[in-house]
Enzyme design. Structure first.
Site, PDB file in Angstrom:
ATOM      1  N   GLY A 188       0.810  -1.207   0.000  1.00  0.00           N
ATOM      2  CA  GLY A 188       0.000   0.000   0.000  1.00  0.00           C
ATOM      3  C   GLY A 188       0.844   1.258   0.000  1.00  0.00           C
ATOM      4  N   SER A 189       0.301   2.304   0.593  1.00  0.00           N
ATOM      5  CA  SER A 189       0.941   3.613   0.574  1.00  0.00           C
ATOM      6  C   SER A 189       1.966   3.768   1.691  1.00  0.00           C
ATOM      7  CB  SER A 189      -0.112   4.718   0.716  1.00  0.00           C
ATOM      8  OG  SER A 189      -0.662   4.710   2.030  1.00  0.00           O
ATOM      9  N   GLU A 210       5.633  -3.549   0.860  1.00  0.00           N
ATOM     10  CA  GLU A 210       5.647  -3.412  -0.596  1.00  0.00           C
ATOM     11  C   GLU A 210       4.979  -2.081  -0.924  1.00  0.00           C
ATOM     12  OE1 GLU A 210       7.106  -5.284  -2.753  1.00  0.00           O
ATOM     13  OE2 GLU A 210       7.709  -6.899  -1.418  1.00  0.00           O
ATOM     14  N   CYS A 248       2.052   0.272  -8.621  1.00  0.00           N
ATOM     15  CA  CYS A 248       3.278   0.722  -7.951  1.00  0.00           C
ATOM     16  C   CYS A 248       4.504   0.576  -8.840  1.00  0.00           C
ATOM     17  CB  CYS A 248       3.475  -0.045  -6.650  1.00  0.00           C
ATOM     18  SG  CYS A 248       3.591  -1.838  -6.854  1.00  0.00           S
TER      19      CYS A 248
END
Length: 480
Positions: A188-189, A210, A248
């Site tokens: 995620g962020s 990640e 991403c």
């Protein structure tokens, strides 16, 4: 809210019973995942179309297909992955043996993201189950149809006492982080990752993050028409054709030598029309933006007057249908948000440089990206990119394909995350390699125990340097 205490207690009981460690259980769960992917393929396509407008061909390429490949690899490799490996010991340790024993970490928590709701949920789950862990999967609430399908199918196909899907939003996520886990795997962020790290500190829980970042694509000049057509397809596919840039590892911006920039812009414009049509929304070959919040965020990036004036192609927006057409910009201000924040959408800035070699300094002046892409035949430049930059991965003359490779690790470095998975690396991410040593009783190295003297020190020095001849000389008193 569901009773998380009861869920966790059941997971702990399943793990401590030892059943998840058995090869038969691991295989049964992997086979169940394979069956799920096959029998529920159409339901997965429908859920991805509902949440993201993702075309079924893209859904298979990026999610169902890659997952099927990963499960098959885990099934065919499981015996080898689980095997105890012998380790070498030096001669002074004789007679002794050493082994490396792979054991599961325990009860693990996986947070997945909304852009690849099945791929990013099940890829780490494959590794966790293959490694023999009990698992909680928390899908993203931003892709509700996909989250619901994951919850219903996993509880039906897999062992629901050892593998659970817990749905919900931020409150549920925060509750889950309040418990003790043996591993947390988060995609995620960076903002949420900081909260995950903060929660993990309490129990000293190992974490894999990640994340993402601004992945650059260095674009060198090409003279061959074949090369031009090939690399433009790969650039466009790596940007607009991968969840509409909501990935991403998608290309965030392009670096190009200023003299070649006009040629590149024309190639991209023509290539975009060929790949996505005059009206990309009608071709249904591009994913839509996930929700109004993210649509507004992207719109705000373009609404900056200093950025809007840089648009050379596209820029059209359909807020009702959450669709943004492929948009190309030339030299937006480097201090603008579009060049400081991860874009995560179908906006592609092109930044010109005096010479292509300046791209290395440009990249190094910014946070370490998850991936660097370089489209060039220049081997000297390729070597410099590998040796003089830092990133999760480097791919030459293509984009995003590293995601589908099982034999190389997938993960970031620095602000783009840490830890790695895919293939055997997924198994390793949820495994502790325990050292097991055993010594026989027939001999002893007396010089390793007190009381100390110069002779024992000399013998120890020879032993540690593996100087066996010198050791014998000191032992016999022929050398001090």
């Amino acid at each position: 809210m569901r009773d998380l205490e009861t869920d966790l207690e059941e997971l702990r009981e399943s793990y401590t019973s030892g059943k998840t460690k058995e090869a038969s259980w691991r295989k049964s769960q992997l086979n169940a995942l394979l069956t799920l992917l096959k029998e529920k393929e159409k339901d997965i396509f429908n859920a991805l179309e509902h949440d993201l407008g993702k075309h079924y061909a893209e859904a298979y390429r990026d999610e169902v297909g890659t997952l099927t490949k990963s499960v098959n690899l885990a099934l065919s490799s499981l015996k080898d992955w689980m095997a105890v490996k012998k380790a070498k010991l030096p001669l002074p340790a004789f007679p002794s043996t050493a082994k490396v024993f792979p054991e599961p970490l325990g009860v693990v928590l996986i947070f997945s993201s909304w852009n690849f709701p099945f791929g990013i949920s099940l890829e780490p789950l494959i590794g966790a189950v293959a490694a023999g862990n009990a698992v909680v999967l928390k899908p993203s609430e931003l892709a509700p149809a996909c989250s619901s399908l994951l919850a219903t199918t996993i509880s039906t196909y897999l062992d629901k006492k050892a593998v659970k899907v817990i749905e919900g939003g931020q409150v549920v996520g925060e509750h889950l982080l309040g418990y003790k886990w043996d591993k947390i795997f988060f995609t995620g962020s960076s903002r949420v990752a900081r909260a995950v790290m903060t929660a993990a500190v309490k129990h000293i829980t190992p974490v894999t993050l990640e994340l993402g970042g601004k992945c650059p694509a260095i674009f060198d000049s090409f003279s061959s028409s074949w090369d031009k057509e090939m690399v433009i397809k790969r650039v466009l596919g790596g940007k607009f054709g991968t969840c509409a840039g909501q990935a991403c590892i998608g290309i965030d911006y392009i670096l190009v030598q200023e003299g070649y920039a006009p040629t590149l812009v024309e190639l991209l414009k023509n290539g975009t029309v060929k790949m996505f049509g005059e009206n990309p929304r009608e071709t249904k070959s591009m994913t839509r933006i996930i929700n109004k919040q993210h649509f507004s965020r992207l719109k705000n990036l373009l609404d900056d007057p200093s950025v809007k004036s840089c648009i050379v192609h596209g820029g059209g927006m359909d807020e009702h249908n959450l669709f943004i057409e492929p948009t190309i910009l030339m030299n937006p201000p480097l201090e603008a948000s579009i060049m400081t924040d991860e874009i995560f959408g179908p906006l592609l800035p092109i930044i010109t440089l005096k010479k292509i070699e300046d791209s290395i300094g440009f990249i190094n002046s910014r946070p370490k990206p998850l991936a660097i892409y370089a489209f060039t035949r220049n081997e000297t430049l390729q070597k410099k990119i590998v040796s003089e930059t830092s990133s999760g991965s480097v791919t030459f003359n293509d984009a995003v394909i590293q995601y589908a490779a099982d034999t190389v690790p997938f993960g970031g470095v620095g602000e783009s995350g840490f830890g790695r998975y895919h293939g055997k690396f997924s198994f390793d991410a949820f495994t502790h390699e325990k050292a097991v040593l055993s010594r026989a009783m027939i001999s002893e190295f007396w010089f390793r125990f007190p009381p100390w003297n110069d002779n024992k020190l000399a013998l120890t020095k020879k032993a540690y340097s593996f100087d066996y001849f010198g050791f014998v000389l000191v032992f016999l008193g022929l050398k001090k």
